[in-house]
Every structure is written in structure tokens, then in C-alpha cells.
Design an enzyme around this catalytic site. Structure first.
Site, PDB file in Angstrom:
ATOM      1  N   SER A 290       0.814  -1.217   0.000  1.00  0.00           N
ATOM      2  CA  SER A 290       0.000   0.000   0.000  1.00  0.00           C
ATOM      3  C   SER A 290       0.849   1.269   0.000  1.00  0.00           C
ATOM      4  CB  SER A 290      -0.937  -0.002   1.218  1.00  0.00           C
ATOM      5  OG  SER A 290      -0.196  -0.101   2.430  1.00  0.00           O
TER       6      SER A 290
ATOM      7  N   GLU B  78      10.590  -9.753  -3.943  1.00  0.00           N
ATOM      8  CA  GLU B  78      11.131  -8.543  -3.325  1.00  0.00           C
ATOM      9  C   GLU B  78      12.592  -8.753  -2.935  1.00  0.00           C
ATOM     10  OE1 GLU B  78       7.002  -6.766  -1.361  1.00  0.00           O
ATOM     11  OE2 GLU B  78       8.323  -8.026  -0.152  1.00  0.00           O
TER      12      GLU B  78
END
Length: 223
Positions: free
Chosen positions: A34, A105
Site C-alpha cells: 500500500s 522482493e
């Protein structure tokens, strides 16, 4: 009294403050989540050559903004990688993986010259793992075997129902781990057969954390 009315405003502020730490032009590694989404919406300002995305969701968002997304196999190194964290401590060690993108990631971050972490102060902790479970990406057939190993390390693994990673694997969220030595535990869990990787980012910590607090933005480095 806080400068920010909402948590989202803090995230937006951290994202905006991170821009000066990112290269103009060139190829940027971009994380998932987010807070990162707020940053992605600002990236056209940097006039990037391209980006390497850590998830399909990030790739889709970048493409909608007209930013070219390239395969990491075609990139030798990145000037920077930018991402959020579920928790981060004063050593710049992190727990990541709440969005189930931890493996990609970690891979993208591994080829970056610096790791810029953007968070609000709710993610800043004295000790990793007390409040947020540690995500572990696991090959599906090994789920139960890995869970037993994690129990032997003192954790309480919970299968994240209904979640399949971009790599086709599953997630175990491990509660109640006492993470006193993040580097050693990262290595230990990664050595369990069937584990793809775990959400401790200590072997390759953040270079700098951009932290949005009630009083404004703070830039923090390892202590």
C-alpha cells in the site's frame, strides 16, 4: 497533534519524501504494498528508463502509468530498490511479506546498490516479530514438514488460507518467534528443505528508512 489526519496521509508523505533518494532516469527496483502504491503514482516525475517489479500487481500499476517494466534477467544492477516493510528496526532489519511478494522482493533488492524503505512509524519496532508474524514462502508439498521444523524453532506457523504466491507457492505465517538475531534466523529458516525464502530482510538490510511520524518525516539509518 499529528501533522497527518490518517495513516494513508503518512504513507503518502513517506512516499513523496523518498523521491529525492531515487535516481532520475535509469532503472528502479519497485516493491509491493500500500505504501509503495503511493510512490508508484509519483514515479513519472523521475522519468525512469524502466523499472523491475517485485510482483505482478506492481508491474500492472507501473504499466498503467506508462512506465516500462523489464525482466530482471536483462538487468545487471539497479541504482536503487524502494519498498515498504511490515516491521523495521534500528539495524534496518525488516520483516516483509504481508503481501506475499517476499521472494521476488528479496531477489530484486539483492541487485540494488541501495534499499530505500518507506514506512509510517507504526512499522518501527524495538524487536522484530513480536507483533507481526514472519511470512515464510513454502513449496506446497513441503508445507507440513516445514511447519514442524518451524515449531521446533519455537514458532507457531499458520497456513495463510487461499493465498498462492506469484511463484505458485504457499505462505506460512509464523507467530511467537523470538527474533533476537535476525541474520542467523534468516539463514536457519532458509536452510529448511522446502522453504523458498522467509520474510526476514537482515542479510540485505535497508540502506535508509524514510519514516513518517506525527511530527513529520524522519530519515533513519542503521544504528
Amino acid at each position: 497533534m499529528s501533522l497527518y489526519a490518517t495513516q494513508d496521509e503518512k504513507k503518502q508523505a513517506a512516499a513523496k519524501a523518498a523521491l529525492k533518494h531515487l535516481p532520475k532516469g535509469g532503472i528502479l527496483g519497485v516493491g509491493t504494498g500500500s505504501t509503495v502504491n503511493f510512490l508508484i503514482d509519483l514515479l513519472p516525475e523521475l522519468q525512469l528508463e524502466a523499472a523491475v517489479a517485485s510482483s505482478q500487481a506492481t508491474a500492472d500499476r507501473l504499466k498503467k502509468l506508462g512506465i516500462e517494466v523489464v525482466d530482471m534477467n536483462h538487468v545487471v544492477s539497479l541504482d536503487a530498490y524502494v519498498d515498504g516493510a511490515d516491521e523495521i528496526d534500528r539495524h534496518m532489519h525488516m520483516i516483509k511479506g504481508g503481501g506475499a511478494a517476499l521472494t521476488r522482493e528479496k531477489i530484486v533488492a539483492s541487485i540494488a546498490k541501495k534499499f530505500v524503505c518507506i514506512v509510517d512509524d507504526s512499522k518501527w519496532v524495538d524487536q522484530l516479530g513480536r507483533d507481526f508474524p514472519l511470512p515464510v514462502e513454502v513449496i506446497p508439498m513441503a508445507r507440513s514438514a516445514v511447519a514442524r521444523k518451524l515449531v521446533s524453532l519455537g514458532g507457531d506457523p499458520v497456513y495463510r488460507e487461499g493465498v498462492v504466491t506469484d511463484n505458485g507457492n504457499v505462505i506460512l505465517d509464523v507467530f511467537n518467534l523470538n527474533i533476537l538475531n535476525a541474520i542467523d534466523l534468516e539463514k536457519t529458516i532458509n536452510n529448511i528443505p522446502g522453504v523458498v525464502t522467509n520474510g526476514i530482510f537482515a542479510l540485505n538490510p535497508a540502506t535508509i528508512a524514510i519514516v513518517a511520524t506525527n511530527d513529520g518525516i524522519e530519515e533513519r539509518t542503521a544504528q
